[in-house]
Design a protein around this motif. Structure first.
Motif, mmCIF file in Angstrom:
data_model
loop_
_atom_site.group_PDB
_atom_site.id
_atom_site.type_symbol
_atom_site.label_atom_id
_atom_site.label_comp_id
_atom_site.label_asym_id
_atom_site.label_seq_id
_atom_site.Cartn_x
_atom_site.Cartn_y
_atom_site.Cartn_z
ATOM 1 N N GLY A 226 -2.182 36.021 -35.115
ATOM 2 C CA GLY A 226 -0.888 36.096 -34.041
ATOM 3 C C GLY A 226 -1.344 35.474 -32.678
ATOM 4 O O GLY A 226 -0.647 35.827 -31.702
ATOM 5 N N VAL A 227 -2.550 34.672 -32.571
ATOM 6 C CA VAL A 227 -2.900 34.194 -31.404
ATOM 7 C C VAL A 227 -2.842 32.554 -31.277
ATOM 8 O O VAL A 227 -3.473 32.150 -31.995
ATOM 9 N N VAL A 228 -2.255 32.167 -30.204
ATOM 10 C CA VAL A 228 -1.834 30.646 -30.111
ATOM 11 C C VAL A 228 -3.198 29.959 -29.563
ATOM 12 O O VAL A 228 -3.401 30.243 -28.318
ATOM 13 N N LYS A 229 -4.221 29.609 -30.293
ATOM 14 C CA LYS A 229 -5.390 29.324 -29.818
ATOM 15 C C LYS A 229 -6.131 28.123 -30.469
ATOM 16 O O LYS A 229 -5.895 28.009 -31.795
ATOM 17 N N TYR A 230 -6.559 26.940 -30.182
ATOM 18 C CA TYR A 230 -7.202 25.917 -30.530
ATOM 19 C C TYR A 230 -8.291 26.415 -31.319
ATOM 20 O O TYR A 230 -9.210 26.554 -30.384
ATOM 21 N N ASP A 231 -8.738 26.306 -32.426
ATOM 22 C CA ASP A 231 -9.885 26.502 -33.232
ATOM 23 C C ASP A 231 -9.874 25.846 -34.704
ATOM 24 O O ASP A 231 -9.089 26.194 -35.610
ATOM 25 N N LYS A 232 -10.190 24.582 -34.728
ATOM 26 C CA LYS A 232 -9.957 23.715 -35.942
ATOM 27 C C LYS A 232 -10.469 24.437 -37.107
ATOM 28 O O LYS A 232 -10.119 24.335 -38.256
ATOM 29 N N GLU A 233 -11.729 24.959 -36.872
ATOM 30 C CA GLU A 233 -12.595 25.654 -37.908
ATOM 31 C C GLU A 233 -11.966 26.839 -38.527
ATOM 32 O O GLU A 233 -11.576 26.625 -39.922
ATOM 33 N N ASN A 234 -11.381 27.621 -37.898
ATOM 34 C CA ASN A 234 -10.818 29.166 -38.411
ATOM 35 C C ASN A 234 -9.631 29.072 -38.194
ATOM 36 O O ASN A 234 -8.895 30.127 -38.941
ATOM 37 N N LYS A 235 -8.725 28.180 -37.364
ATOM 38 C CA LYS A 235 -7.226 28.424 -37.401
ATOM 39 C C LYS A 235 -6.807 26.929 -37.376
ATOM 40 O O LYS A 235 -6.098 26.260 -36.567
ATOM 41 N N PRO A 236 -6.774 26.137 -38.604
ATOM 42 C CA PRO A 236 -6.490 24.993 -38.809
ATOM 43 C C PRO A 236 -5.030 24.718 -38.827
ATOM 44 O O PRO A 236 -4.632 23.669 -38.108
ATOM 45 N N GLY A 237 -4.103 25.647 -39.112
ATOM 46 C CA GLY A 237 -2.698 25.527 -39.044
ATOM 47 C C GLY A 237 -2.257 25.653 -37.636
ATOM 48 O O GLY A 237 -1.560 24.761 -37.277
ATOM 49 N N VAL A 238 -2.621 26.649 -36.857
ATOM 50 C CA VAL A 238 -2.329 26.734 -35.411
ATOM 51 C C VAL A 238 -2.691 25.712 -34.668
ATOM 52 O O VAL A 238 -1.961 25.048 -33.671
ATOM 53 N N SER A 239 -4.065 25.314 -34.843
ATOM 54 C CA SER A 239 -4.553 23.788 -34.152
ATOM 55 C C SER A 239 -3.804 22.649 -34.252
ATOM 56 O O SER A 239 -3.530 22.069 -33.644
ATOM 57 N N ASN A 240 -3.381 22.481 -35.501
ATOM 58 C CA ASN A 240 -2.598 21.431 -35.961
ATOM 59 C C ASN A 240 -1.201 21.213 -35.277
ATOM 60 O O ASN A 240 -0.569 20.259 -34.630
ATOM 61 N N LEU A 241 -0.348 22.525 -35.299
ATOM 62 C CA LEU A 241 0.862 22.504 -34.414
ATOM 63 C C LEU A 241 0.505 22.501 -32.883
ATOM 64 O O LEU A 241 1.212 22.041 -32.296
ATOM 65 N N LEU A 242 -0.625 22.928 -32.474
ATOM 66 C CA LEU A 242 -1.059 22.791 -30.956
ATOM 67 C C LEU A 242 -1.043 21.307 -30.633
ATOM 68 O O LEU A 242 -0.601 20.700 -29.776
ATOM 69 N N THR A 243 -1.687 20.528 -31.742
ATOM 70 C CA THR A 243 -1.799 19.099 -31.409
ATOM 71 C C THR A 243 -0.469 18.400 -31.660
ATOM 72 O O THR A 243 -0.199 17.619 -30.762
ATOM 73 N N ILE A 244 0.350 18.891 -32.464
ATOM 74 C CA ILE A 244 1.617 18.312 -32.599
ATOM 75 C C ILE A 244 2.337 18.413 -31.128
ATOM 76 O O ILE A 244 2.891 17.500 -30.607
ATOM 77 N N TYR A 245 2.467 19.585 -30.811
ATOM 78 C CA TYR A 245 3.025 19.754 -29.549
ATOM 79 C C TYR A 245 2.321 19.111 -28.247
ATOM 80 O O TYR A 245 3.274 18.411 -27.734
ATOM 81 N N ALA A 246 1.081 19.285 -28.246
ATOM 82 C CA ALA A 246 0.460 18.331 -27.200
ATOM 83 C C ALA A 246 0.718 16.599 -27.294
ATOM 84 O O ALA A 246 1.150 16.068 -26.211
ATOM 85 N N SER A 247 0.700 16.263 -28.588
ATOM 86 C CA SER A 247 1.079 14.780 -28.603
ATOM 87 C C SER A 247 2.406 14.418 -28.203
ATOM 88 O O SER A 247 2.784 13.505 -27.930
ATOM 89 N N CYS A 248 3.483 15.403 -28.580
ATOM 90 C CA CYS A 248 5.015 14.991 -28.486
ATOM 91 C C CYS A 248 5.138 15.302 -26.938
ATOM 92 O O CYS A 248 5.998 14.577 -26.234
ATOM 93 N N THR A 249 4.614 16.059 -26.414
ATOM 94 C CA THR A 249 4.800 16.367 -24.826
ATOM 95 C C THR A 249 3.909 15.895 -23.773
ATOM 96 O O THR A 249 4.372 15.593 -22.600
ATOM 97 N N GLY A 250 2.822 15.449 -24.333
ATOM 98 C CA GLY A 250 1.972 15.018 -23.427
ATOM 99 C C GLY A 250 1.234 16.184 -22.397
ATOM 100 O O GLY A 250 0.129 15.598 -21.634
#
Ligand code: TYM
Length: 328
Positions: A226-250
């Motif tokens: 339940g924590v929105v944090k970038y951690d590719k190793e341990n939280k690949p799903g949330v990290s992917n969504l963060l990447t999508i958000y960042a790439s879409c909005t800049g």
């Protein structure tokens, strides 16, 4: 002015990965580069295709390039099979490619794994890709992470040709975006988002309706923390969504993490869905206008003519260097 070349396969409707990893950058690059963007239909037939569906996908991809912002007055947009020099140089470069180096290509290994009938074209695919690039004296090739190995081979083939015959090819550089170079599957976030995924919930198509986009993002695999944090190793799903958000909005990943600190995944996923819809909706509107218009054919005719002119000159040089045909 530096020359750019990139291609996309018409093997299904493009995904958000194709847009964020590739097309989005093409649109910016065309402002100050001499750009060639290609619908690589000859690459698509390295795996079985339905002929009517392929025709549809070719036009659809061309319309998506334009709807995303590729401007035919700034860039040359064309279909690979309409410029014969690609397969001609592709064959010549095959004669310089070693079985061992082609066997090492991870895309070949992935696409052939477990298949009973694998075409020889799937194996020699990278030699054709090298031809695409080398025909245009390309300086830079903007692609997603998964194409890096093919680019290394292209550079090796160009150098091999130049050393063996004549110094005619420009050695291209690869350009991979810092954020969004590898958008992952929404269902298996350790795997690349792919338009050929059998599970439709794993990818967002560029033509998905807002409702569908929302649904797919809401059912994206995350974790129980339940924590929105970038951690590719341990939280690949949330990290992917963060990447999508960042790439879409800049926006930066850190700024997004801060925005959702103390909030749950429900809010965060809604934010991701809104960001994706905000990017894709205007593209879809332009796409719907273009797909039925005669303008699309005119642009592709002009593109094929322009590309052929440049490509044929390089093909003639390559044939001469290798000793093919007659000297005239
Ligand atoms: P293709 O058609 O698989 O993908 C087109 C472009 O989209 C990028 N891409 C991604 N980027 C981020 N995340 C993802 N999940 C994702 N999936 C795809 C790819 O890296 C690519 O930039 N072999 C190439 C087509 C090709 C080509 C060329 C490219 C043929 N000739 C010459 C450059 C130059 C391919 O299969 O891309």
């Amino acid at each position: 002015m530096n020359t750019i070349f990139s291609g996309i396969q018409p093997s299904g409707t493009l995904t958000l990965g194709n847009y964020l990893g590739a097309i989005q950058h093409f649109v910016k690059l065309q402002e100050d580069h001499n750009c060639y963007f290609c619908v690589v239909d000859e690459h698509a037939i390295t795996v079985p295709q339905d002929r009517l569906k392929l025709r549809e996908n070719i036009k659809s991809l061309a319309a998506l390039y334009l709807a995303s912002g590729i401007d035919p007055n700034k860039s040359t947009l064309f279909i690979q099979s309409e410029v014969a020099a690609h397969t001609q140089l592709g064959w010549m470069l095959q004669s310089l490619s070693y079985m061992g180096e082609l066997e090492r290509m991870t895309q070949f290994k992935d696409k052939s794994e477990g298949k009973e009938a694998v075409s020889s074209a799937l194996f020699t695919y990278p030699s054709l890709m090298a031809a695409d690039i080398l025909l245009y004296k390309t300086d830079i090739v903007p692609v997603g992470e998964d194409q890096k190995q093919h680019l290394e081979l292209t550079r090796d083939l160009a150098q091999r040709f130049n050393n063996k015959f004549n110094d005619i090819f420009t050695i291209p550089e690869v350009s991979i975006p810092k954020v969004g170079a590898r958008i992952m599957s929404l269902q298996e976030p350790t795997k690349k988002m792919s338009k050929s995924d059998e599970n439709e919930k794993a990818f967002i198509s560029m033509l998905d309706t807002p409702k569908k986009i929302e649904k797919k993002i809401k059912s994206a695999v995350t974790d129980s923390e339940g924590v929105v944090k970038y951690d590719k190793e341990n939280k690949p799903g949330v990290s992917n969504l963060l990447t999508i958000y960042a790439s879409c909005t800049g926006e930066s990943v850190e700024a997004i993490e801060e925005k959702y600190a103390g909030k749950g995944y429900g809010d965060f996923k809604q934010g991701v869905a809104d960001a994706v819809i905000h990017v894709l909706q205007p593209i879809q509107e332009r796409y719907n206008e273009l797909i039925e218009s005669e303008l699309l054919d005119e642009i592709l005719d002009q593109g094929a003519e322009k590309a052929s002119f440049t490509a044929n000159k390089m093909l003639a040089k390559a044939k001469k260097a290798m000793g093919l045909g007659r000297v005239k």
